[in-house]
Design an enzyme around this catalytic site. Structure first.
Site, PDB file in Angstrom:
ATOM      1  N   ARG A  11       0.830  -1.224   0.062  1.00  0.00           N
ATOM      2  CA  ARG A  11      -0.033  -0.031   0.013  1.00  0.00           C
ATOM      3  C   ARG A  11       0.886   1.374  -0.031  1.00  0.00           C
ATOM      4  O   ARG A  11       1.981   1.317   0.343  1.00  0.00           O
ATOM      5  CB  ARG A  11      -0.891  -0.054   1.139  1.00  0.00           C
ATOM      6  CG  ARG A  11      -2.136  -1.150   1.126  1.00  0.00           C
ATOM      7  CD  ARG A  11      -2.903  -0.899  -0.085  1.00  0.00           C
ATOM      8  NE  ARG A  11      -3.707  -2.077  -0.248  1.00  0.00           N
ATOM      9  CZ  ARG A  11      -3.891  -2.771  -1.264  1.00  0.00           C
ATOM     10  NH1 ARG A  11      -3.379  -2.350  -2.499  1.00  0.00           N
ATOM     11  NH2 ARG A  11      -4.483  -3.898  -1.338  1.00  0.00           N
ATOM     12  N   CYS A  12       0.173   2.227  -0.456  1.00  0.00           N
ATOM     13  CA  CYS A  12       0.905   3.683  -0.589  1.00  0.00           C
ATOM     14  C   CYS A  12       1.377   3.809   0.873  1.00  0.00           C
ATOM     15  O   CYS A  12       0.839   3.431   1.874  1.00  0.00           O
ATOM     16  CB  CYS A  12      -0.164   4.547  -0.928  1.00  0.00           C
ATOM     17  SG  CYS A  12       0.424   6.305  -0.738  1.00  0.00           S
ATOM     18  N   PRO A  13       2.584   4.391   0.884  1.00  0.00           N
ATOM     19  CA  PRO A  13       3.351   4.907  -0.150  1.00  0.00           C
ATOM     20  C   PRO A  13       4.536   3.729  -0.721  1.00  0.00           C
ATOM     21  O   PRO A  13       5.720   4.320  -1.223  1.00  0.00           O
ATOM     22  CB  PRO A  13       4.336   5.941   0.446  1.00  0.00           C
ATOM     23  CG  PRO A  13       4.657   5.765   2.083  1.00  0.00           C
ATOM     24  CD  PRO A  13       3.251   4.865   2.135  1.00  0.00           C
ATOM     25  N   ASP A  38      -2.089  -1.237  -5.998  1.00  0.00           N
ATOM     26  CA  ASP A  38      -2.733  -0.134  -4.968  1.00  0.00           C
ATOM     27  C   ASP A  38      -3.313   0.795  -5.812  1.00  0.00           C
ATOM     28  O   ASP A  38      -2.525   1.370  -6.778  1.00  0.00           O
ATOM     29  CB  ASP A  38      -1.801   0.337  -4.159  1.00  0.00           C
ATOM     30  CG  ASP A  38      -2.365   1.249  -3.028  1.00  0.00           C
ATOM     31  OD1 ASP A  38      -3.451   1.796  -2.984  1.00  0.00           O
ATOM     32  OD2 ASP A  38      -1.588   1.938  -2.130  1.00  0.00           O
TER      33      ASP A  38
END
Length: 70
Positions: A11-13, A38
């Site tokens: 997932r981000c980042p 994502d």
């Protein structure tokens, strides 16, 4: 020279962090494919390219292609 970053399930980042880590020290002209599922990657990866002066080549499904510039 081509490289692949497999950031699926991250997932981000993390996809952008993984891209930046691989990009460091690579010569201009290097292409990096980022595999990322994502949804934020569709915005984050092109934004990273703009901020760093690299070329966002394409997006196809969960695959984003970046070309490093000088």
């Amino acid at each position: 020279m081509n490289h692949v970053v497999d950031a699926r399930g991250k997932r981000c980042p993390l996809p952008v962090i993984m891209l930046a880590k691989l990009a460091a020290g690579q010569p201009p002209g290097t292409r990096i494919e980022v595999l990322a599922d994502d949804p934020a990657a569709a915005v984050d990866i092109p934004a990273w390219c703009r901020m760093r002066g690299h070329t966002f080549v394409s997006a196809a499904g969960d695959t984003y292609t970046v070309e490093l510039t000088g």
